[in-house]
Design an enzyme around this catalytic site. Sequence first.
Site, PDB file in Angstrom:
ATOM      1  N   SER A  92       3.501  21.831 -25.252  1.00 22.45           N
ATOM      2  CA  SER A  92       2.319  21.117 -25.726  1.00 22.45           C
ATOM      3  C   SER A  92       1.751  21.840 -26.950  1.00 22.45           C
ATOM      4  O   SER A  92       2.455  22.033 -27.938  1.00 22.45           O
ATOM      5  CB  SER A  92       1.292  20.972 -24.598  1.00 22.45           C
ATOM      6  OG  SER A  92       0.298  20.030 -24.926  1.00 22.45           O
ATOM      7  N   GLU A 192       8.129  15.007 -27.806  1.00 24.21           N
ATOM      8  CA  GLU A 192       7.463  14.532 -26.581  1.00 24.21           C
ATOM      9  C   GLU A 192       5.976  14.539 -26.851  1.00 24.21           C
ATOM     10  O   GLU A 192       5.507  15.165 -27.795  1.00 24.21           O
ATOM     11  CB  GLU A 192       7.818  15.424 -25.380  1.00 24.21           C
ATOM     12  CG  GLU A 192       7.424  16.889 -25.521  1.00 24.21           C
ATOM     13  CD  GLU A 192       5.956  17.182 -25.219  1.00 24.21           C
ATOM     14  OE1 GLU A 192       5.339  16.434 -24.442  1.00 24.21           O
ATOM     15  OE2 GLU A 192       5.415  18.164 -25.773  1.00 24.21           O
ATOM     16  N   HIS A 259       5.197  16.324 -20.558  1.00 27.13           N
ATOM     17  CA  HIS A 259       4.004  16.400 -19.714  1.00 27.13           C
ATOM     18  C   HIS A 259       4.125  15.615 -18.406  1.00 27.13           C
ATOM     19  O   HIS A 259       3.161  15.548 -17.642  1.00 27.13           O
ATOM     20  CB  HIS A 259       2.789  15.858 -20.478  1.00 27.13           C
ATOM     21  CG  HIS A 259       2.363  16.707 -21.630  1.00 27.13           C
ATOM     22  ND1 HIS A 259       3.075  16.777 -22.816  1.00 27.13           N
ATOM     23  CD2 HIS A 259       1.278  17.518 -21.793  1.00 27.13           C
ATOM     24  CE1 HIS A 259       2.445  17.588 -23.656  1.00 27.13           C
ATOM     25  NE2 HIS A 259       1.358  18.044 -23.064  1.00 27.13           N
TER      26      HIS A 259
END
Length: 296
Positions: A92, A192, A259
């Site tokens: 992330s 992502e 995630h």
Amino acid sequence: MLVSPSGPTLPERVARGIELLESWGLRVRVGRHVFDRDGYLAGHDDDRLRDLNDAFEDPAVRAVVCTRGGYGAQRIVDRVRFGAPKPLVGFSDITALQLAVWRTGGWPSVHGPGAAWFDDRLPATSAASLRAALFSSGPLCSYTGENEETGAVSVPGPPVRGVLLGGNLAMLASTTGTVDMPDFSGNIMLIEDVGEAPYRVDRMLTHLRRAGAFDGVAGVAVGQFTNCVGGGPTTVVDVLREQLSGLGVPVLGGLRVGHGVGQETVVLGAPAVLDVNVGCLTSRVTDEIGNSAAAG
């Protein structure tokens, strides 16, 4: 050593992560400011930076594990002293640091769950994948998931090889134009994201294309785009298909990287193979990672 370079975390989540890491025989040290909080940041910039620099510069620390992502890594990345090569674990917002690690020394890093562990999202297979990245010296294989939304995003082609680079799409797009933006030519791009409406995903991919990030890319690995809804009838899969299908390279979606539930670990900055025909992304665990963690 555990650090919180970005957003604030919860002690009970980190306690579960420590329990898991220690069950693997690792000795865990917690940074002084891991549980600090300053609005949406895990404490003041200087304190988060101090923990990170301490972890990278201490020869007794064999791996640096981020508790979570959130936001804040880009605020301090230009002042990080990465020191000797050692595994940096996270995903992330941590993509910003992992891109800097690659730019600074060409070192691999671990794109996987942080120490703020979520048992409801991370089953035993997720833990096994992270452990393999830290302890083994063999390949990590991530296969497309049967129920993954981005599984519908696919462009056929022969297996391609290259260094696996990228990570979180929003961080990748916001790194464009900085010294940390990697050259994807001849390499495999991983993307992502979470909580981004389809039009925002479209905007980020368009920005990367206009900036030349896709020029010469060998292939694209598409991980989980979790809760990426809103803004009209167009879905995130529609956007990914449109944006990636015209690149003229193999594209593999449906990977459990990101995630979502069942998150798997991959190694960034390491040799990789993207094989659309068998639905697999293989990243090679390097000696720098396996030896560093095992020695801890």
